[in-house]
Structure formats: structure tokens, C-alpha cells
Motif scaffolding. Structure first.
Motif, PDB file in Angstrom:
ATOM      1  N   PRO A  67       0.842  -1.203   0.000  1.00 44.00           N
ATOM      2  CA  PRO A  67       0.000   0.000   0.000  1.00 44.00           C
ATOM      3  C   PRO A  67       0.875   1.251   0.000  1.00 44.00           C
ATOM      4  O   PRO A  67       1.878   1.322   0.715  1.00 44.00           O
ATOM      5  CB  PRO A  67      -0.787  -0.112   1.311  1.00 44.00           C
ATOM      6  CG  PRO A  67      -0.715  -1.553   1.697  1.00 44.00           C
ATOM      7  CD  PRO A  67       0.601  -2.054   1.168  1.00 44.00           C
ATOM      8  N   THR A  73      -4.629   0.307  -1.930  1.00 42.25           N
ATOM      9  CA  THR A  73      -5.183  -1.009  -1.595  1.00 42.25           C
ATOM     10  C   THR A  73      -4.310  -2.164  -2.072  1.00 42.25           C
ATOM     11  O   THR A  73      -4.736  -3.316  -2.056  1.00 42.25           O
ATOM     12  CB  THR A  73      -6.604  -1.162  -2.176  1.00 42.25           C
ATOM     13  OG1 THR A  73      -6.525  -1.071  -3.605  1.00 42.25           O
ATOM     14  CG2 THR A  73      -7.544  -0.095  -1.636  1.00 42.25           C
ATOM     15  N   HIS A 173     -11.320   7.416  -7.159  1.00 39.43           N
ATOM     16  CA  HIS A 173     -10.843   6.327  -6.281  1.00 39.43           C
ATOM     17  C   HIS A 173     -10.158   6.911  -5.056  1.00 39.43           C
ATOM     18  O   HIS A 173      -8.964   6.691  -4.857  1.00 39.43           O
ATOM     19  CB  HIS A 173      -9.891   5.400  -7.042  1.00 39.43           C
ATOM     20  CG  HIS A 173     -10.503   4.791  -8.250  1.00 39.43           C
ATOM     21  ND1 HIS A 173     -10.440   5.372  -9.489  1.00 39.43           N
ATOM     22  CD2 HIS A 173     -11.229   3.651  -8.403  1.00 39.43           C
ATOM     23  CE1 HIS A 173     -11.095   4.617 -10.366  1.00 39.43           C
ATOM     24  NE2 HIS A 173     -11.581   3.580  -9.734  1.00 39.43           N
ATOM     25  N   VAL A 175      -8.805   7.502  -1.282  1.00 38.97           N
ATOM     26  CA  VAL A 175      -8.289   6.559  -0.281  1.00 38.97           C
ATOM     27  C   VAL A 175      -9.291   6.386   0.846  1.00 38.97           C
ATOM     28  O   VAL A 175      -9.887   7.295   1.316  1.00 38.97           O
ATOM     29  CB  VAL A 175      -6.932   7.069   0.277  1.00 38.97           C
ATOM     30  CG1 VAL A 175      -6.416   6.129   1.338  1.00 38.97           C
ATOM     31  CG2 VAL A 175      -5.953   7.226  -0.842  1.00 38.97           C
TER      32      VAL A 175
END
Length: 175
Positions: A67, A73, A173, A175
Motif C-alpha cells: 500500500p 489497496t 478512487h 483513499v
């Protein structure tokens, strides 16, 4: 002492050339290159880096999934040097996933890759390994192997509609 190397950018001719097999894995030059690639990939928040990306035309790359800000991810694994890597077999299933590249900053692409692959490579001690890789780590391996063959991820896109800027990717996307 290892150092951070300059990552060459798309347009540099080495990124489009065929890398040469590494014949002597224990040479000081190869061992030093591995150390420098490990330092460089971590400093750049990458999950993989190939020797051609630092203007060295050898069949060698690092897979270093973990990560980080670019891949929050990503699964955690020990960074691994893979010398003279190859795919021995692959699943029939292709899966699209977002990829970026240290040599093509600022954009991501939705790239189809095999979900599972059986691979072979030598480690930095010259020991031959065979293993199955799946999902994100399989994607990294395929992306880096492409670099050894003069292919970059944008070559694999099915459509230019599958390109996005890094800024828009981060909005979609978070975090």
C-alpha cells in the motif's frame, strides 16, 4: 550504498526496445542495479520497476506490491527482484484494472490482463523460481514484463476511452 535512479519517460528509445538476457546474476553491476531499483521504486511510490525504465537494457525487474499513495489497496509483499522472467502459462480470464507507470506520469489506463499466471524467474542469488501469481501481483508482473519487450501499458488499451488523468483517477478512487 544504493541510490535513486532517474526514471526515463515515454519517448526515450530504450522504453521501446527488447531487453537483453542477464547472463551473470551475481555480477557487481547487476547486484548494484537491483539495489538501486529497489531504492528507486520505493522512493517513487511504485509497485514495480523494470531495468529499461532507468535506461538499462537488461531483462530484470522488481515487483514490490505494498500500500502506498499511488496504490492504497495494494497487497503487501516482500520486494522481489525477478531476472530473466517469463510467463509459462496463464488463465483464459482477462480482467481490466487501472494501471499507471512511472515512465508515463499523470495518466492511468484501464488495461486487460490475465487474472492468473504461472511464472518463472531467477532471484538475485541466481536461484530459479516457479510460482503462480494472481490478481494485482499478476498485473504488476505482466506490466513489468511488457517493459522488457518494449511495450507500455497504453499499447494494451482497448480504447482511448480507457485513459484518465491521475487527478481524475484520485477523485474517482479516493483513499
Amino acid at each position: 550504498m544504493s541510490k535513486i535512479l532517474e526514471v526515463i519517460q515515454l519517448g526515450h528509445p530504450i522504453l521501446r526496445s527488447q531487453a537483453q538476457n542477464v547472463d551473470n546474476t551475481d555480477s557487481p553491476q547487476i547486484q548494484n542495479l537491483i539495489d538501486n531499483l529497489l531504492t528507486t521504486v520505493i522512493a517513487a511510490n511504485g509497485v514495480g520497476i523494470a531495468a529499461p525504465q532507468v535506461a538499462v537494457n537488461d531483462r530484470l525487474f522488481i515487483v514490490a506490491s505494498r500500500p502506498n499513495p499511488r496504490y492504497p489497496t495494494a497487497p503487501q509483499m516482500q520486494p522481489t527482484a525477478m531476472i530473466n522472467p517469463q510467463i509459462l502459462a496463464h488463465s483464459s480470464e482477462l480482467v481490466k484494472g487501472w494501471e499507471g507507470c512511472l515512465s508515463i506520469p499523470g495518466i492511468r489506463g484501464l488495461v486487460p490482463r490475465y487474472r492468473a499466471i504461472e511464472v518463472e524467474y531467477s532471484d538475485r542469488a541466481g536461484k530459479l523460481h516457479k510460482q503462480e501469481l494472481t490478481d494485482f501481483v499478476a498485473r504488476i508482473f505482466q506490466h513489468e514484463l511488457d517493459h522488457l519487450d518494449g511495450i507500455v501499458f497504453v499499447d494494451r488499451l482497448q480504447s482511448t476511452q480507457d485513459l484518465i488523468t491521475e487527478q481524475e483517477y484520485q477523485k474517482l478512487h479516493p483513499v
